[in-house]
Write a protein that holds these residues in place. Structure first.
Motif, PDB file in Angstrom:
ATOM      1  N   VAL A  81      34.186  21.756  -6.661  1.00  0.00           N
ATOM      2  CA  VAL A  81      34.942  20.827  -5.817  1.00  0.00           C
ATOM      3  C   VAL A  81      35.087  21.388  -4.405  1.00  0.00           C
ATOM      4  O   VAL A  81      34.897  20.665  -3.406  1.00  0.00           O
ATOM      5  CB  VAL A  81      36.317  20.548  -6.446  1.00  0.00           C
ATOM      6  CG1 VAL A  81      37.194  19.768  -5.479  1.00  0.00           C
ATOM      7  CG2 VAL A  81      36.159  19.766  -7.742  1.00  0.00           C
ATOM      8  N   SER A  92      31.639  21.273  -2.637  1.00  0.00           N
ATOM      9  CA  SER A  92      31.280  19.901  -2.264  1.00  0.00           C
ATOM     10  C   SER A  92      32.140  19.406  -1.110  1.00  0.00           C
ATOM     11  O   SER A  92      31.649  18.756  -0.183  1.00  0.00           O
ATOM     12  CB  SER A  92      31.436  18.974  -3.470  1.00  0.00           C
ATOM     13  OG  SER A  92      30.618  19.388  -4.541  1.00  0.00           O
ATOM     14  N   GLY A  93      33.446  19.728  -1.170  1.00  0.00           N
ATOM     15  CA  GLY A  93      34.328  19.304  -0.088  1.00  0.00           C
ATOM     16  C   GLY A  93      33.969  19.949   1.228  1.00  0.00           C
ATOM     17  O   GLY A  93      33.979  19.292   2.277  1.00  0.00           O
TER      18      GLY A  93
END
Length: 307
Positions: free
Chosen positions: A289, A292-293
């Motif tokens: 996460v 990806s962020g």
């Protein structure tokens, strides 16, 4: 019967798959299957009956998401995550800033002994993390540190880097010392790929070396800087060797100081592989996460919005 031309076409179509097959098999055996097995383990728990000594006294039962719930509500895991965030806040900006400065200096034509400088900057990265931690650990110990003796000779106050607060700086220093060289080489390689004509045009327009660095070099190496930031963040979240090696030298480091150390204790000290597997999956999901962020936030600026 198929013709010779048809057989040749089929053989030619299958050739790329033959070249890709070893990589696919290696990916399945080394990465995909262990991940799948870890997820499988995380869905079970060990049920003990009696004293747990006889045959059949221990059996695996389906736990569903119970292990994940315990991991997410584990105070030790949460405290370890906060400690790693504080450690990363010191490490990542310092390491990348130094790497960028060194890369910009090495890219200057007026720098002498560029080859020796590259080797000197990169060499600490070649030292294994455990060995580097041991070396720095003895430099931190007041009884063996020449720095402590020097401070004592100068009648200066002693700096305890193995204290509960100083340990963050001690660990960050080890990681910076070992990681700056790798990131410098990556950024320097990106700088060398920039056409030199841009620099000449900027100098003709009256730009100084400082302006060329800030207005041309840094924006053009932004994709490489984003990737090094991503790798550094992932490596920071996986910190394990340094605090584990340094732990016997100080009481400031517990055996569950970082999330991965907690996973290790669950799996090999407590023998609870199911909770350790769930924690591993959670850590991997958090890394995914965050990665990806970070890429989504920086893509429009560094990569021009390409997908």
């Amino acid at each position: 019967m198929p013709s010779t031309t048809s057989r040749r076409r089929r053989a030619g179509a299958a050739t790329p798959y033959l070249f890709v097959a070893p990589a696919v098999v290696l990916f399945l055996l080394v990465l995909a299957l262990p991940i799948a097995y870890t997820v499988y383990l995380s869905l079970f728990r060990t049920e003990v009956s009696g004293l747990g000594l006889g045959r059949g006294s221990r059996r695996e039962v389906f736990a569903g998401l119970g292990n994940y719930a315990r991991t997410l509500t584990d105070s030790e895991m949460g405290a370890g995550a906060l400690r790693v965030l504080g450690y990363g806040a010191l490490l990542v900006p310092t390491m990348l800033l130094l790497a960028l400065v060194f890369a910009l200096l090495l890219d200057e034509d007026r720098v002498r002994a560029r080859g020796f400088s590259r080797i000197a900057i990169f060499l600490p990265y070649a030292v294994p993390g455990v060995i580097a931690t041991l070396l720095w650990g003895f430099l931190y110990l007041p009884s063996t540190s020449p720095f402590a003796q020097l401070l004592d000779e100068l009648s200066l106050p002693e700096v305890d880097l193995l204290s509960p607060t100083g340990i963050y700086f001690a660990l960050a220093n080890i990681a910076v010392w070992g990681g700056v060289g790798y990131n410098t080489i990556v950024l320097h390689t990106a700088l060398r790929s920039i056409p030199r004509d841009l620099y000449e045009a900027a100098r003709i327009d009256g730009c100084s070396a400082w302006q060329v660095a800030l207005r041309i070099k840094v924006p053009l190496v932004a994709p490489a800087l984003v990737l090094t930031t991503l790798f550094s963040v992932v490596a920071t979240l996986q910190v394990f060797a340094e605090p584990t090696t340094l732990a016997p030298l100080t009481n400031s480091l517990s055996r569950t100081w970082s999330p991965l150390m907690k996973v290790y204790q669950d799996a090999f000290a407590r023998g609870d592989v199911h909770s350790a597997a769930a924690a591993s999956v959670v850590i991997a999901a958090v890394m995914f996460v965050l990665s990806s962020g970070l890429l989504r936030i920086t893509r429009s600026r560094a990569f021009g919005g390409e997908r």
